[in-house]
Design a protein around this motif. Structure first.
Motif, PDB file in Angstrom:
ATOM      1  N   GLN A  65      31.499  29.983  25.144  1.00 53.37           N
ATOM      2  CA  GLN A  65      31.827  31.121  24.291  1.00 53.37           C
ATOM      3  C   GLN A  65      30.554  31.570  23.587  1.00 53.37           C
ATOM      4  O   GLN A  65      29.565  30.852  23.564  1.00 53.37           O
ATOM      5  CB  GLN A  65      32.898  30.748  23.253  1.00 53.37           C
ATOM      6  CG  GLN A  65      34.259  30.451  23.852  1.00 53.37           C
ATOM      7  CD  GLN A  65      35.290  30.141  22.772  1.00 53.37           C
ATOM      8  OE1 GLN A  65      34.951  29.960  21.615  1.00 53.37           O
ATOM      9  NE2 GLN A  65      36.550  30.102  23.164  1.00 53.37           N
ATOM     10  N   GLY A  66      30.595  32.746  23.029  1.00 46.85           N
ATOM     11  CA  GLY A  66      29.445  33.245  22.286  1.00 46.85           C
ATOM     12  C   GLY A  66      29.297  34.738  22.445  1.00 46.85           C
ATOM     13  O   GLY A  66      29.933  35.356  23.316  1.00 46.85           O
ATOM     14  N   PRO A  67      28.442  35.369  21.616  1.00 47.35           N
ATOM     15  CA  PRO A  67      28.246  36.822  21.690  1.00 47.35           C
ATOM     16  C   PRO A  67      27.757  37.248  23.068  1.00 47.35           C
ATOM     17  O   PRO A  67      26.752  36.744  23.561  1.00 47.35           O
ATOM     18  CB  PRO A  67      27.164  37.081  20.624  1.00 47.35           C
ATOM     19  CG  PRO A  67      27.208  35.899  19.721  1.00 47.35           C
ATOM     20  CD  PRO A  67      27.625  34.743  20.558  1.00 47.35           C
ATOM     21  N   GLY A  68      28.491  38.163  23.689  1.00 45.82           N
ATOM     22  CA  GLY A  68      28.088  38.701  24.976  1.00 45.82           C
ATOM     23  C   GLY A  68      28.402  37.832  26.171  1.00 45.82           C
ATOM     24  O   GLY A  68      28.151  38.229  27.308  1.00 45.82           O
ATOM     25  N   VAL A  69      28.949  36.633  25.953  1.00 46.45           N
ATOM     26  CA  VAL A  69      29.219  35.700  27.054  1.00 46.45           C
ATOM     27  C   VAL A  69      30.587  36.007  27.660  1.00 46.45           C
ATOM     28  O   VAL A  69      31.592  36.052  26.956  1.00 46.45           O
ATOM     29  CB  VAL A  69      29.168  34.238  26.575  1.00 46.45           C
ATOM     30  CG1 VAL A  69      29.486  33.288  27.729  1.00 46.45           C
ATOM     31  CG2 VAL A  69      27.791  33.922  25.997  1.00 46.45           C
ATOM     32  N   ALA A  70      30.625  36.202  28.969  1.00 47.15           N
ATOM     33  CA  ALA A  70      31.883  36.514  29.650  1.00 47.15           C
ATOM     34  C   ALA A  70      32.754  35.269  29.745  1.00 47.15           C
ATOM     35  O   ALA A  70      32.250  34.151  29.931  1.00 47.15           O
ATOM     36  CB  ALA A  70      31.589  37.048  31.050  1.00 47.15           C
ATOM     37  N   PRO A  71      34.078  35.426  29.607  1.00 46.60           N
ATOM     38  CA  PRO A  71      34.972  34.270  29.676  1.00 46.60           C
ATOM     39  C   PRO A  71      35.018  33.672  31.085  1.00 46.60           C
ATOM     40  O   PRO A  71      35.088  34.393  32.076  1.00 46.60           O
ATOM     41  CB  PRO A  71      36.333  34.849  29.272  1.00 46.60           C
ATOM     42  CG  PRO A  71      36.231  36.313  29.562  1.00 46.60           C
ATOM     43  CD  PRO A  71      34.809  36.684  29.351  1.00 46.60           C
ATOM     44  N   VAL A  72      34.997  32.327  31.152  1.00 44.02           N
ATOM     45  CA  VAL A  72      34.944  31.611  32.429  1.00 44.02           C
ATOM     46  C   VAL A  72      36.343  31.176  32.837  1.00 44.02           C
ATOM     47  O   VAL A  72      37.128  30.670  32.024  1.00 44.02           O
ATOM     48  CB  VAL A  72      34.024  30.382  32.310  1.00 44.02           C
ATOM     49  CG1 VAL A  72      34.032  29.573  33.607  1.00 44.02           C
ATOM     50  CG2 VAL A  72      32.614  30.819  31.949  1.00 44.02           C
ATOM     51  N   LEU A  73      36.670  31.370  34.125  1.00 46.32           N
ATOM     52  CA  LEU A  73      37.946  30.918  34.663  1.00 46.32           C
ATOM     53  C   LEU A  73      37.842  29.505  35.199  1.00 46.32           C
ATOM     54  O   LEU A  73      38.635  28.628  34.859  1.00 46.32           O
ATOM     55  CB  LEU A  73      38.414  31.860  35.773  1.00 46.32           C
ATOM     56  CG  LEU A  73      39.699  31.444  36.510  1.00 46.32           C
ATOM     57  CD1 LEU A  73      40.885  31.444  35.544  1.00 46.32           C
ATOM     58  CD2 LEU A  73      39.963  32.369  37.695  1.00 46.32           C
ATOM     59  N   CYS A  74      36.856  29.259  36.061  1.00 48.54           N
ATOM     60  CA  CYS A  74      36.716  27.927  36.641  1.00 48.54           C
ATOM     61  C   CYS A  74      35.279  27.710  37.102  1.00 48.54           C
ATOM     62  O   CYS A  74      34.530  28.651  37.329  1.00 48.54           O
ATOM     63  CB  CYS A  74      37.677  27.746  37.826  1.00 48.54           C
ATOM     64  SG  CYS A  74      37.370  28.902  39.186  1.00 48.54           S
ATOM     65  N   CYS A  75      34.918  26.427  37.221  1.00 45.25           N
ATOM     66  CA  CYS A  75      33.585  26.041  37.686  1.00 45.25           C
ATOM     67  C   CYS A  75      33.762  24.787  38.534  1.00 45.25           C
ATOM     68  O   CYS A  75      34.351  23.798  38.077  1.00 45.25           O
ATOM     69  CB  CYS A  75      32.666  25.779  36.497  1.00 45.25           C
ATOM     70  SG  CYS A  75      30.999  25.263  36.958  1.00 45.25           S
ATOM     71  N   ALA A  76      33.289  24.826  39.778  1.00 48.25           N
ATOM     72  CA  ALA A  76      33.524  23.700  40.678  1.00 48.25           C
ATOM     73  C   ALA A  76      32.363  23.555  41.661  1.00 48.25           C
ATOM     74  O   ALA A  76      31.729  24.540  42.042  1.00 48.25           O
ATOM     75  CB  ALA A  76      34.838  23.914  41.442  1.00 48.25           C
ATOM     76  N   PRO A  77      32.075  22.285  42.084  1.00 44.29           N
ATOM     77  CA  PRO A  77      31.028  22.062  43.086  1.00 44.29           C
ATOM     78  C   PRO A  77      31.471  22.564  44.462  1.00 44.29           C
ATOM     79  O   PRO A  77      32.633  22.439  44.843  1.00 44.29           O
ATOM     80  CB  PRO A  77      30.838  20.542  43.071  1.00 44.29           C
ATOM     81  CG  PRO A  77      32.120  19.998  42.538  1.00 44.29           C
ATOM     82  CD  PRO A  77      32.674  21.019  41.603  1.00 44.29           C
ATOM     83  N   THR A  78      30.531  23.165  45.191  1.00 43.82           N
ATOM     84  CA  THR A  78      30.762  23.635  46.559  1.00 43.82           C
ATOM     85  C   THR A  78      29.538  23.239  47.386  1.00 43.82           C
ATOM     86  O   THR A  78      28.527  22.808  46.828  1.00 43.82           O
ATOM     87  CB  THR A  78      30.924  25.176  46.608  1.00 43.82           C
ATOM     88  OG1 THR A  78      29.664  25.778  46.285  1.00 43.82           O
ATOM     89  CG2 THR A  78      31.984  25.658  45.632  1.00 43.82           C
ATOM     90  N   PRO A  79      29.585  23.354  48.724  1.00 47.36           N
ATOM     91  CA  PRO A  79      28.406  23.030  49.534  1.00 47.36           C
ATOM     92  C   PRO A  79      27.168  23.838  49.135  1.00 47.36           C
ATOM     93  O   PRO A  79      26.047  23.372  49.308  1.00 47.36           O
ATOM     94  CB  PRO A  79      28.865  23.391  50.960  1.00 47.36           C
ATOM     95  CG  PRO A  79      30.340  23.207  50.931  1.00 47.36           C
ATOM     96  CD  PRO A  79      30.769  23.634  49.569  1.00 47.36           C
ATOM     97  N   ALA A  80      27.363  25.060  48.593  1.00 46.12           N
ATOM     98  CA  ALA A  80      26.222  25.878  48.203  1.00 46.12           C
ATOM     99  C   ALA A  80      25.680  25.511  46.829  1.00 46.12           C
ATOM    100  O   ALA A  80      24.545  25.842  46.494  1.00 46.12           O
ATOM    101  CB  ALA A  80      26.617  27.354  48.196  1.00 46.12           C
ATOM    102  N   GLY A  81      26.480  24.798  46.035  1.00 52.17           N
ATOM    103  CA  GLY A  81      26.079  24.453  44.679  1.00 52.17           C
ATOM    104  C   GLY A  81      27.253  24.558  43.739  1.00 52.17           C
ATOM    105  O   GLY A  81      28.423  24.505  44.159  1.00 52.17           O
ATOM    106  N   LEU A  82      26.944  24.743  42.460  1.00 51.21           N
ATOM    107  CA  LEU A  82      27.999  24.843  41.458  1.00 51.21           C
ATOM    108  C   LEU A  82      28.414  26.310  41.345  1.00 51.21           C
ATOM    109  O   LEU A  82      27.619  27.166  40.973  1.00 51.21           O
ATOM    110  CB  LEU A  82      27.469  24.330  40.115  1.00 51.21           C
ATOM    111  CG  LEU A  82      28.499  23.919  39.060  1.00 51.21           C
ATOM    112  CD1 LEU A  82      29.412  22.806  39.584  1.00 51.21           C
ATOM    113  CD2 LEU A  82      27.788  23.455  37.795  1.00 51.21           C
ATOM    114  N   ALA A  83      29.662  26.582  41.741  1.00 47.76           N
ATOM    115  CA  ALA A  83      30.159  27.957  41.766  1.00 47.76           C
ATOM    116  C   ALA A  83      31.013  28.227  40.534  1.00 47.76           C
ATOM    117  O   ALA A  83      31.831  27.388  40.142  1.00 47.76           O
ATOM    118  CB  ALA A  83      30.966  28.219  43.031  1.00 47.76           C
ATOM    119  N   LEU A  84      30.823  29.417  39.955  1.00 49.27           N
ATOM    120  CA  LEU A  84      31.555  29.779  38.738  1.00 49.27           C
ATOM    121  C   LEU A  84      32.223  31.127  38.938  1.00 49.27           C
ATOM    122  O   LEU A  84      31.620  32.063  39.458  1.00 49.27           O
ATOM    123  CB  LEU A  84      30.594  29.839  37.549  1.00 49.27           C
ATOM    124  CG  LEU A  84      31.195  30.206  36.192  1.00 49.27           C
ATOM    125  CD1 LEU A  84      30.524  29.399  35.090  1.00 49.27           C
ATOM    126  CD2 LEU A  84      31.027  31.693  35.894  1.00 49.27           C
TER     127      LEU A  84
END
Length: 507
Positions: A65-84
Motif C-alpha cells: 500500500q502507499g501513495p500511488g501504489v496500485a492494489p495487488v491481486l496476487c503474486c506467485a512464482p512462475t518459470p519466468a520469475g515472480l509474476a504479479l
C-alpha cells in the motif's frame, strides 16, 4: 489518489530488500493475460541465490500500500520469475474516475524552466507566408501550448506587426502576441557600428544596410563545435535585424523579472537560465544561425543556450501551382464544405452554426497534416478532394468527427438520466536537451495519439452498441461503457486543447 507505474515499481523493488531494481512493467499482450509486473528468475537468483523468494517477502508484496501504489491481486512464482497481477477492476475504476489527474502534467519538482520561443516566419505577412513557414508557425504554437501545460514559462517572439497577420492567426487558432511597442535599438546599433567591417566594402552593400559585421572569430569560438554551418562568416546588419534582436533581448530581460505564467522566479536568475528556441523553416535556418552569432557579438548578456528546431520542406501534390498559406487554408475550407454538404445531402453553407463547424474542421485538417510528421522530416501534402474524409484514419476531420460522436453519445446519456432510465445504477469510476545546435521535439506525438485513440474508439463504437436498449439488467453494463467513453472524451479534449482546437458538440 493518482496511481503511478513508477510508484508501484518503487514499492515492489523496496519489498524485495536491499539491491538494485528487479521488477519491470509487462507490455506484451500475450503476457498481460496473466501478469502486470514481472521480477525475472535470473534477477531473483542473483538476489536470493538458488533459494525461492522468502514467503514473508511475497506476503509483503501482496499487501503493498502507499501513495500511488496500485492494489495487488496476487503474486506467485512462475518459470519466468515472480509474476504479479493487479486488482484490475479496482485499478480501472480509480483511473476512470479521475482521468483529469492523469491528463494533467505533473507539477515541476525543480526551478521553473523558462523558454523564449522565436518563430521568424511571423515577421512577414500572410500573403508571403510559404507552406514551410506555416509549418514552423504551427509547430511553434503547438510547442508553446505543450510547454505551458507542463508549467514552463514561455515568452513568444516576435510580436506580430503586419496588420493582416493577427486575423489569419486567429483563423488558424494560433495564440501569438500582437503589436507591441518597438524596443529601443540604440545600444545595439552603437555596438554594431563599432563592429562594422572597413568602409571600403560599403559600395557593395544593399541599400538600407548599416554594414557588415564579421562573425568568423565567434564562429570558431562557439559555433563550430555546436554544429553551425562552417560557411557562416559575416552578417549584414539592418534596422529590422536590430529591432528583432532588441525584442529577443527584451523578452529575456523581462522574463528575468517574472514569468508569463505568474510563477516565482529565482531573484538571481539571469539570461543564462533561459533557453532560446528558434523554430525555423529549413530555408530560414542559415540566416538564423547568423542572427544567433550576431546576438552574442553585440550583447554580452545574451543567453548562452540557443537551440534550433528546424522544420523540413513541404512538398505538394494535387495543386496546380505553389500555394501561399492563405490559399492553402481556402482550399481546405472549400473541400471541407463540399465533402460535408455531400455527406449530409444539403446546402449547409447558409447556416452560421455549420459554417463555424466547417472553420474548425478546416483548421483541424491543416494542423493534423502539418503536425503529424516529425518536424525535421519532409512533409508531403496531397491536396486532392479525396484527402478530406470523416472516415480516413489519419485526418483531423476523422478525429473531430469522433469527438462530436462522443458529445452526441453523452447528450443522449444525459437525456436518459433525466427520463429516470438509469436511476437504479450504482456509481463506478517536452524538448529534450541535447548537445549541439539542434534540438528534437516530438510535436507529432499528440496528433498521432489522437488519431490512434480515434481509431480505437471508432472501432469500439462500430462494434459495441453503447447505450443498448433500456433493459434494467443491462444498466450497469451501459454505465460502465459510458464511464470509459467519458474518460476517452476527457483525454481527447485535453489533446485537442494542446492543438488549439475546440471540441465539437455535433457534426
Amino acid at each position: 489518489m493518482r496511481l503511478g507505474v513508477e510508484e508501484t515499481l518503487g514499492a515492489l523493488n523496496s519489498a524485495l530488500g536491499p539491491g538494485g531494481p528487479v521488477w519491470f512493467k509487462e507490455t506484451h499482450a500475450r503476457h498481460l493475460r496473466a501478469r502486470d509486473f514481472l521480477a525475472p528468475r535470473r534477477a531473483l537468483q542473483a538476489r536470493f541465490g538458488d533459494d525461492q523468494v522468502p514467503e514473508g517477502v511475497v506476503h509483503a508484496i501482496v499487501g503493498l500500500q502507499g501513495p500511488g501504489v496500485a492494489p495487488v491481486l496476487c503474486c506467485a512464482p512462475t518459470p519466468a520469475g515472480l509474476a504479479l497481477q493487479l486488482q484490475r477492476s479496482a485499478v480501472f475504476e480509480r483511473v476512470l474516475c479521475s482521468v483529469a489527474a492523469y491528463a494533467a502534467p505533473a507539477a515541476p519538482t525543480g526551478p521553473t524552466p523558462r523558454v523564449v520561443l522565436h518563430c521568424p516566419a511571423l515577421r512577414g505577412s500572410p500573403s508571403t507566408l510559404r507552406l514551410s513557414q506555416l509549418r514552423a508557425v504551427l509547430v511553434a504554437d503547438h510547442l508553446a501550448r505543450i510547454l505551458q501545460a507542463h508549467r514552463v514559462s514561455v515568452r513568444r517572439v516576435p510580436a506580430v506587426r503586419d496588420p493582416h497577420m493577427p486575423t489569419f492567426l486567429r483563423q488558424l487558432r494560433v495564440d501569438w502576441p500582437e503589436v507591441s511597442e518597438k524596443p529601443s535599438t540604440e545600444a545595439l546599433r552603437n555596438r554594431a557600428i563599432a563592429e562594422l567591417s572597413p568602409a571600403r566594402e560599403a559600395g557593395a552593400l544593399p541599400p538600407g544596410t548599416l554594414g557588415r559585421v564579421c562573425l568568423k572569430e565567434l564562429m570558431e569560438e562557439r559555433g563550430r563545435t555546436a554544429g553551425y554551418d562552417p560557411s557562416v562568416d559575416s552578417c549584414l546588419v539592418t534596422e529590422d535585424l536590430l529591432s528583432l534582436l532588441a525584442e529577443l533581448q527584451e523578452a529575456v530581460q523581462a522574463g528575468a523579472e517574472g514569468s508569463s505564467l505568474g510563477l516565482a522566479v529565482a531573484p538571481d536568475a539571469g539570461a543564462d537560465s533561459y533557453v532560446v528556441l528558434h523554430v525555423v523553416s529549413c530555408e530560414e535556418e542559415f540566416q538564423q544561425q547568423k542572427l544567433d552569432l550576431l546576438w552574442w557579438k553585440l550583447d554580452h548578456q545574451a543567453p548562452l543556450t540557443q537551440k534550433h528546431l528546424v522544420c523540413g520542406p513541404v512538398k505538394v501534390t494535387g495543386a496546380p501551382s505553389i500555394l501561399t498559406a492563405p490559399e492553402y487554408y481556402e482550399l481546405r475550407h472549400a473541400q471541407v464544405c463540399k465533402v460535408s454538404s455531400l455527406k449530409h445531402g444539403k446546402d449547409l453553407e447558409q447556416d452560421p452554426a455549420w459554417m463555424e463547424i466547417f472553420r474548425v474542421l478546416s483548421v483541424a485538417t491543416i494542423k493534423f497534416e502539418m503536425l503529424s510528421t516529425a518536424p525535421p522530416s519532409q512533409l508531403l501534402l496531397a491536396l486532392a478532394d479525396s484527402s478530406i474524409s470523416t472516415k480516413g484514419s489519419k485526418s483531423g476531420t476523422f478525429v473531430m468527427y469522433n469527438c462530436a460522436r462522443l458529445a452526441t453519445l453523452f447528450e443522449g446519456y444525459t437525456c436518459s438520466v433525466e427520463q429516470d432510465l438509469l436511476r437504479q445504477t450504482a456509481a463506478l469510476t517536452l524538448p529534450c536537451p541535447t548537445p549541439g545546435l539542434h534540438v528534437a521535439a516530438r510535436t507529432e506525438t499528440v496528433c498521432k495519439f489522437l488519431v490512434q485513440l480515434s481509431m480505437d474508439f471508432s472501432s469500439y463504437y462500430n462494434r459495441v452498441h453503447i447505450l443498448g436498449e433500456p433493459r434494467p439488467h443491462l444498466f450497469g453494463q451501459m454505465f460502465a461503457r459510458l464511464q470509459l467513453l467519458r474518460a476517452v472524451r476527457e483525454v481527447l479534449h485535453t489533446g485537442l486543447a494542446m492543438l488549439g482546437l475546440p471540441p465539437l458538440s455535433h457534426i
